[in-house]
Design a protein around this motif. Structure first.
Motif, mmCIF file in Angstrom:
data_model
loop_
_atom_site.group_PDB
_atom_site.id
_atom_site.type_symbol
_atom_site.label_atom_id
_atom_site.label_comp_id
_atom_site.label_asym_id
_atom_site.label_seq_id
_atom_site.Cartn_x
_atom_site.Cartn_y
_atom_site.Cartn_z
ATOM 1 N N GLY A 159 -38.190 -7.629 -21.493
ATOM 2 C CA GLY A 159 -38.769 -8.218 -22.697
ATOM 3 C C GLY A 159 -38.305 -9.651 -22.872
ATOM 4 N N LEU A 160 -37.023 -9.877 -22.687
ATOM 5 C CA LEU A 160 -36.455 -11.219 -22.751
ATOM 6 C C LEU A 160 -37.161 -12.132 -21.756
ATOM 7 C CD1 LEU A 160 -32.604 -11.949 -22.641
ATOM 8 C CD2 LEU A 160 -34.243 -13.313 -21.380
ATOM 9 N N ALA A 161 -37.299 -11.659 -20.525
ATOM 10 C CA ALA A 161 -37.925 -12.473 -19.482
ATOM 11 C C ALA A 161 -39.385 -12.777 -19.811
ATOM 12 C CB ALA A 161 -37.808 -11.759 -18.137
ATOM 13 N N VAL A 204 -24.678 -18.270 -19.192
ATOM 14 C CA VAL A 204 -23.419 -17.559 -18.982
ATOM 15 C C VAL A 204 -23.488 -16.259 -19.761
ATOM 16 C CG1 VAL A 204 -20.911 -17.660 -19.143
ATOM 17 C CG2 VAL A 204 -22.216 -19.759 -18.755
ATOM 18 N N LEU A 205 -23.341 -15.144 -19.071
ATOM 19 C CA LEU A 205 -23.420 -13.827 -19.690
ATOM 20 C C LEU A 205 -22.023 -13.356 -20.061
ATOM 21 C CD1 LEU A 205 -25.863 -12.195 -17.112
ATOM 22 C CD2 LEU A 205 -26.456 -13.422 -19.215
ATOM 23 N N ALA A 206 -21.787 -13.164 -21.343
ATOM 24 C CA ALA A 206 -20.508 -12.641 -21.821
ATOM 25 C C ALA A 206 -20.615 -11.127 -21.873
ATOM 26 C CB ALA A 206 -20.193 -13.208 -23.203
ATOM 27 N N LEU A 251 -39.342 -10.197 -5.059
ATOM 28 C CA LEU A 251 -39.713 -11.512 -5.579
ATOM 29 C C LEU A 251 -38.870 -12.627 -4.988
ATOM 30 C CD1 LEU A 251 -41.320 -13.190 -7.753
ATOM 31 C CD2 LEU A 251 -39.353 -12.774 -9.274
ATOM 32 N N ASN A 252 -37.547 -12.441 -4.991
ATOM 33 C CA ASN A 252 -36.684 -13.576 -4.616
ATOM 34 C C ASN A 252 -35.502 -13.207 -3.721
ATOM 35 O OD1 ASN A 252 -34.804 -12.350 -6.381
ATOM 36 N ND2 ASN A 252 -35.421 -13.643 -8.111
ATOM 37 N N GLY A 253 -35.422 -11.948 -3.291
ATOM 38 C CA GLY A 253 -34.364 -11.554 -2.377
ATOM 39 C C GLY A 253 -33.041 -11.203 -3.022
ATOM 40 N N ARG A 254 -32.963 -11.251 -4.335
ATOM 41 C CA ARG A 254 -31.695 -10.933 -5.007
ATOM 42 C C ARG A 254 -31.556 -9.420 -5.173
ATOM 43 N NH1 ARG A 254 -31.409 -15.363 -10.011
ATOM 44 N NH2 ARG A 254 -31.871 -17.212 -8.741
ATOM 45 N N ALA A 255 -30.438 -8.887 -4.695
ATOM 46 C CA ALA A 255 -30.156 -7.455 -4.817
ATOM 47 C C ALA A 255 -29.213 -7.248 -5.988
ATOM 48 C CB ALA A 255 -29.543 -6.927 -3.530
ATOM 49 N N ILE A 256 -29.700 -6.654 -7.064
ATOM 50 C CA ILE A 256 -28.919 -6.575 -8.293
ATOM 51 C C ILE A 256 -28.410 -5.172 -8.609
ATOM 52 C CG2 ILE A 256 -30.165 -8.521 -9.297
ATOM 53 C CD1 ILE A 256 -31.680 -6.371 -11.035
ATOM 54 N N GLY A 257 -28.909 -4.152 -7.909
ATOM 55 C CA GLY A 257 -28.685 -2.776 -8.330
ATOM 56 C C GLY A 257 -27.241 -2.366 -8.476
ATOM 57 N N ASN A 258 -26.367 -2.865 -7.592
ATOM 58 C CA ASN A 258 -24.970 -2.440 -7.606
ATOM 59 C C ASN A 258 -24.016 -3.522 -8.088
ATOM 60 O OD1 ASN A 258 -25.381 0.243 -6.571
ATOM 61 N ND2 ASN A 258 -25.805 -0.699 -4.577
ATOM 62 N N LEU A 259 -24.556 -4.618 -8.612
ATOM 63 C CA LEU A 259 -23.680 -5.681 -9.096
ATOM 64 C C LEU A 259 -22.897 -5.215 -10.316
ATOM 65 C CD1 LEU A 259 -26.006 -8.831 -8.887
ATOM 66 C CD2 LEU A 259 -24.162 -8.190 -7.324
ATOM 67 N N THR A 268 -29.945 -5.413 -19.061
ATOM 68 C CA THR A 268 -30.238 -6.833 -19.247
ATOM 69 C C THR A 268 -29.348 -7.691 -18.356
ATOM 70 O OG1 THR A 268 -30.992 -6.485 -21.517
ATOM 71 C CG2 THR A 268 -30.331 -8.718 -20.932
ATOM 72 N N GLY A 269 -28.114 -7.253 -18.126
ATOM 73 C CA GLY A 269 -27.244 -7.990 -17.214
ATOM 74 C C GLY A 269 -27.880 -8.145 -15.849
ATOM 75 N N GLY A 270 -28.439 -7.058 -15.324
ATOM 76 C CA GLY A 270 -29.082 -7.118 -14.025
ATOM 77 C C GLY A 270 -30.326 -7.975 -14.022
ATOM 78 N N GLY A 271 -31.153 -7.824 -15.047
ATOM 79 C CA GLY A 271 -32.356 -8.637 -15.132
ATOM 80 C C GLY A 271 -32.048 -10.122 -15.196
ATOM 81 N N MET A 272 -31.017 -10.483 -15.945
ATOM 82 C CA MET A 272 -30.649 -11.890 -16.055
ATOM 83 C C MET A 272 -30.124 -12.429 -14.731
ATOM 84 S SD MET A 272 -31.463 -12.694 -19.113
ATOM 85 C CE MET A 272 -30.725 -14.319 -19.198
ATOM 86 N N LEU A 273 -29.278 -11.656 -14.054
ATOM 87 C CA LEU A 273 -28.746 -12.103 -12.767
ATOM 88 C C LEU A 273 -29.836 -12.203 -11.711
ATOM 89 C CD1 LEU A 273 -25.462 -9.972 -12.696
ATOM 90 C CD2 LEU A 273 -25.618 -12.447 -13.014
ATOM 91 N N GLY A 274 -30.855 -11.366 -11.826
ATOM 92 C CA GLY A 274 -31.911 -11.368 -10.838
ATOM 93 C C GLY A 274 -32.980 -12.419 -11.052
ATOM 94 N N LEU A 275 -33.237 -12.808 -12.298
ATOM 95 C CA LEU A 275 -34.390 -13.648 -12.600
ATOM 96 C C LEU A 275 -34.042 -15.043 -13.105
ATOM 97 C CD1 LEU A 275 -36.611 -10.953 -14.352
ATOM 98 C CD2 LEU A 275 -36.857 -11.837 -12.024
#
Length: 408
Positions: A159-161, A204-206, A251-259, A268-275
């Motif tokens: 939703g944020l994105a 920056v994600l707190a 979309l961009n090659g970023r693997a976020i699932g296990n971060l 949302t942490g994953g979505g932000m790091l990925g997009l």
């Protein structure tokens, strides 16, 4: 005696600012000669904006946005007046600083904004948080600090994105509806309408959790039940977040699932790091840096901190342990107070390791929870008056004595 008064909020009872002011009143009543600095804190969740804006002399702003269910609301964000000297994003010419905006996800998309009877873990969306970020950018923000915590959502930040230009499409190239329940139908992400300024905006994600995006420790499994999801809904939301991770990697090659932290705030942490151009930091560390808390700890003789419940989570990424470790690095003791205080030996040992030499419960005696919540500030004040009176008597009798590791 010099006191640094650095509490978190007491959830559902008093803000960090209100708790800090109650501490100040108690100290002043018991020791009129004491010096004190008030530094309300947050670990990235509730109270982040107020803590940073108040401590840095910044300014609050309001914007018309939408809550997690799409209802119109007015929510706040803020601008800081200063940024940490150690941050690489500060311009080096000595004249111009990055204009940093602070946004709390909970301000627009928070669980506490939704009455329990109205909560919908499948449809809840972070769109309003994206609207707040957009408002901050329109007001001239060069960098965003986004506090992840207290969300009503499990939509992976989609939703944020969407509020910032992304489109989330099904196999027929139709845009998905808001909420995490639609994500299992996600086929691809379209970023053609995302402005370059938003793509490059430092965010920056707190964050105070390390959960991955999916799986038994993921956003849906661990946090969605707190937002009203049953077992079937948890499975649906987890599957949707998995589809989101796959679509981002395509979309961009970023693997976020296990971060670590990708499961924060309903994914949302994953979505932000990925997009986005986002980085993640432990919330309390970020806040302490922004507020120059190391210097404040060096100035103080003792730090008094606290939160609503001193429990097994307190030693790990929470405000009391964060400020206590910083105080310990400066050779200063920390005392923690809470409405509820654990007596678990392992937790107490972890608190001592963090630098908390004493813990005090603020409840004066048996009482109903509504009464205790209503009297929080008064109870904090009287507890801190007792602490200050004890320390004053101790220093008058034995000026070189140390604060002992006691619990009350």
């Amino acid at each position: 005696m010099r006191y640094l008064l650095a509490p978190d909020s007491f959830k559902e009872a008093a803000s960090a600012q209100a708790v800090a002011e109650a501490m100040r009143r108690g100290i002043r009543a018991a020791d009129p000669d004491a010096e004190y600095r008030v530094m309300p804190l947050s670990d990235g969740g509730e109270g982040l904006t107020a803590a940073l804006v108040g401590a840095t002399g910044g300014k609050l702003r309001s914007a018309h946005v939408h809550d997690a269910l799409g209802r119109p609301i007015v929510a706040q964000y803020g601008f800081l007046e200063v940024v940490p000297e150690s941050d690489d994003s500060v311009h080096s010419d000595g004249e111009t600083h990055v204009r940093t905006a602070v946004v709390e996800l909970a301000a627009a998309s928070g669980l506490e904004r939704i009455r329990p009877a109205d909560r919908d873990p499948l449809a809840a969306s972070t769109f309003g948080t994206g609207e707040l970020i957009r408002a901050a950018i329109d007001e001239g923000a060069d960098r965003i600090v986004l506090g992840l915590g207290g969300s009503a959502t499990t939509d992976g930040g989609t939703g944020l994105a969407r509020a910032l230009g992304y489109r989330f499409l099904d196999c027929d190239d139709c845009e998905l509806p808001f909420g995490g329940s639609a994500l299992p139908r996600l086929a691809r992400i379209d970023d053609t309408d995302v402005p370059s300024a938003i793509r490059s905006m430092p965010i920056v994600l707190a964050c105070d959790v390390t959960n991955p995006l999916t799986g038994p420790r993921g956003a849906a499994a661990v946090f969605a039940p707190q937002k009203g999801a049953d077992a079937r809904q948890v499975a649906l939301l987890d599957a949707g977040l998995g589809k989101l991770a796959d679509a981002i990697e395509t979309l961009n090659g970023r693997a976020i699932g296990n971060l670590p932290g990708s499961g924060a705030a309903g994914g949302t942490g994953g979505g932000m790091l990925g997009l986005f151009n986002a980085t993640m930091r432990p919330g309390i560390e970020l806040v302490l840096d922004l507020l120059h808390a190391r210097e404040a700890c060096a100035w103080a003789d003792v730090v008094i901190t606290g939160e609503g419940s001193i429990d097994s989570q307190t030693p790990y990424g929470k405000v009391p342990s964060g400020i206590a470790r910083l105080a310990k690095s400066q050779g200063k003791p920390a005392i923690a107070i809470g409405g509820k205080v654990t007596r678990d030996p392992q937790t107490l040992a972890a608190l001592r390791e963090a630098g908390i030499v004493a813990t005090f419960g603020t409840a004066p005696g048996p009482a109903d929870l509504p009464e205790l919540l209503a009297d929080t500030e008064r109870n904090v004040e009287s507890t801190c008056a007792a602490i200050a009176g004890l320390l004053r008597a101790s220093t008058q009798q034995t000026p070189t004595s140390a604060v002992g590791p006691v619990q009350s």
